[in-house]
Motif scaffolding. Structure first.
Motif, PDB file in Angstrom:
ATOM      1  N   GLN A  75       0.923  -1.093   0.039  1.00 42.06           N
ATOM      2  CA  GLN A  75      -0.114   0.076   0.043  1.00 42.06           C
ATOM      3  C   GLN A  75       0.898   1.025   0.044  1.00 42.06           C
ATOM      4  OE1 GLN A  75      -3.363  -0.129   0.110  1.00 42.06           O
ATOM      5  NE2 GLN A  75      -3.697   2.048  -0.097  1.00 42.06           N
ATOM      6  N   GLY A  76       0.529   2.185  -0.926  1.00 45.30           N
ATOM      7  CA  GLY A  76       1.482   3.415  -0.884  1.00 45.30           C
ATOM      8  C   GLY A  76       0.791   4.417  -0.531  1.00 45.30           C
ATOM      9  N   GLN A  77       1.484   5.539  -0.352  1.00 45.78           N
ATOM     10  CA  GLN A  77       0.855   6.902   0.109  1.00 45.78           C
ATOM     11  C   GLN A  77       0.713   8.135  -0.790  1.00 45.78           C
ATOM     12  OE1 GLN A  77      -0.491   7.318   3.471  1.00 45.78           O
ATOM     13  NE2 GLN A  77      -0.249   5.187   3.938  1.00 45.78           N
ATOM     14  N   GLY A  78      -0.266   8.559  -1.038  1.00 45.11           N
ATOM     15  CA  GLY A  78      -0.281   9.838  -2.118  1.00 45.11           C
ATOM     16  C   GLY A  78       0.339   9.297  -3.403  1.00 45.11           C
ATOM     17  N   GLU A 125       3.345   8.156  -3.955  1.00 44.30           N
ATOM     18  CA  GLU A 125       4.460   7.174  -3.992  1.00 44.30           C
ATOM     19  C   GLU A 125       3.836   5.825  -4.071  1.00 44.30           C
ATOM     20  OE1 GLU A 125       6.052   7.532  -0.141  1.00 44.30           O
ATOM     21  OE2 GLU A 125       4.766   6.230   0.778  1.00 44.30           O
ATOM     22  N   ARG A 136       4.899   1.832  -3.339  1.00 40.60           N
ATOM     23  CA  ARG A 136       5.665   0.986  -2.147  1.00 40.60           C
ATOM     24  C   ARG A 136       5.904  -0.403  -2.450  1.00 40.60           C
ATOM     25  NH1 ARG A 136       8.082   2.848   2.140  1.00 40.60           N
ATOM     26  NH2 ARG A 136       7.166   0.927   3.322  1.00 40.60           N
ATOM     27  N   THR A 157      10.415   2.689  -1.329  1.00 43.91           N
ATOM     28  CA  THR A 157       9.460   3.732  -1.482  1.00 43.91           C
ATOM     29  C   THR A 157      10.077   4.019  -3.062  1.00 43.91           C
ATOM     30  OG1 THR A 157       9.061   4.447   0.218  1.00 43.91           O
ATOM     31  CG2 THR A 157       8.624   5.872  -1.309  1.00 43.91           C
ATOM     32  N   SER A 177       9.236   7.065  -5.952  1.00 48.30           N
ATOM     33  CA  SER A 177       8.721   8.245  -5.974  1.00 48.30           C
ATOM     34  C   SER A 177       7.819   8.214  -7.206  1.00 48.30           C
ATOM     35  CB  SER A 177       9.456   9.573  -6.283  1.00 48.30           C
ATOM     36  OG  SER A 177      10.336   9.620  -7.414  1.00 48.30           O
TER      37      SER A 177
END
Length: 165
Positions: free
Chosen positions: A47-50, A52, A54, A109, A111
């Motif tokens: 699960q990524g954030q925003g 990004e 992962r 991570t 980008s």
């Protein structure tokens, strides 16, 4: 200076040099003689954030030495197609037995910019498998501190049905 003072200081000096030489020789005999081999054996999406992405990078550590390797952290940098792609760290600890191997998962991570650059490059080439990669990193801990490593190979991104090499 009296003769006995000179003789005593020479003895102390010689004893210190002998102790230093023996300790250096003892440490040198315990150093891992062959480098640890570290290969990328898979990528698993997380699960990524925003903006990004992962992944868990699955690494196989092989210890070709006569002594076990204890570690208490790992940091990696992963390049795809000769471009920076992902970085990650993990504080996990463990041991790779003498002439043994272990699997380590390191969350990395990516980008949004690195992902977009790779998507554009792959769209030009039209493939998700046999992508050249470079791996750099360090395995922390143990009696002698950090062990740095590098490795190159090919891998396949999730969804291509292939695994890395």
């Amino acid at each position: 200076m009296p003769y006995s003072a000179v003789t005593a200081s020479r003895r102390v000096f010689l004893a210190s040099c002998t102790a230093l030489a023996l300790s250096i020789a003892g440490c040198a005999s315990m150093v891992h003689h062959d480098p640890v081999r570290i290969d990328v054996v898979g990528l698993e999406p997380l699960q990524g954030q925003g903006m990004e992405m992962r992944f868990n990078v699955k690494l196989r550590l092989q210890n070709p030495n006569e002594a076990a390797i204890d570690y208490n952290g790992i940091a990696i940098e992963l390049d795809l197609n000769d471009k920076s792609f992902a970085t990650g760290v993990s504080s996990q600890s463990g041991r790779v037995d003498r002439f043994g191997e272990a699997i380590i998962l390191v969350p990395v991570t990516v980008s949004a910019f690195a992902a977009a650059r790779q998507v554009l490059r792959m769209a030009e080439g039209g493939k998700l498998d046999n992508i050249p990669y470079g791996l750099r990193g360090k395995l922390a801990g143990g009696l002698f501190g950090t062990m740095r490593f590098t490795h190159q190979g090919t891998l396949s991104l999730p969804g291509s049905g292939q695994t890395g090499s």
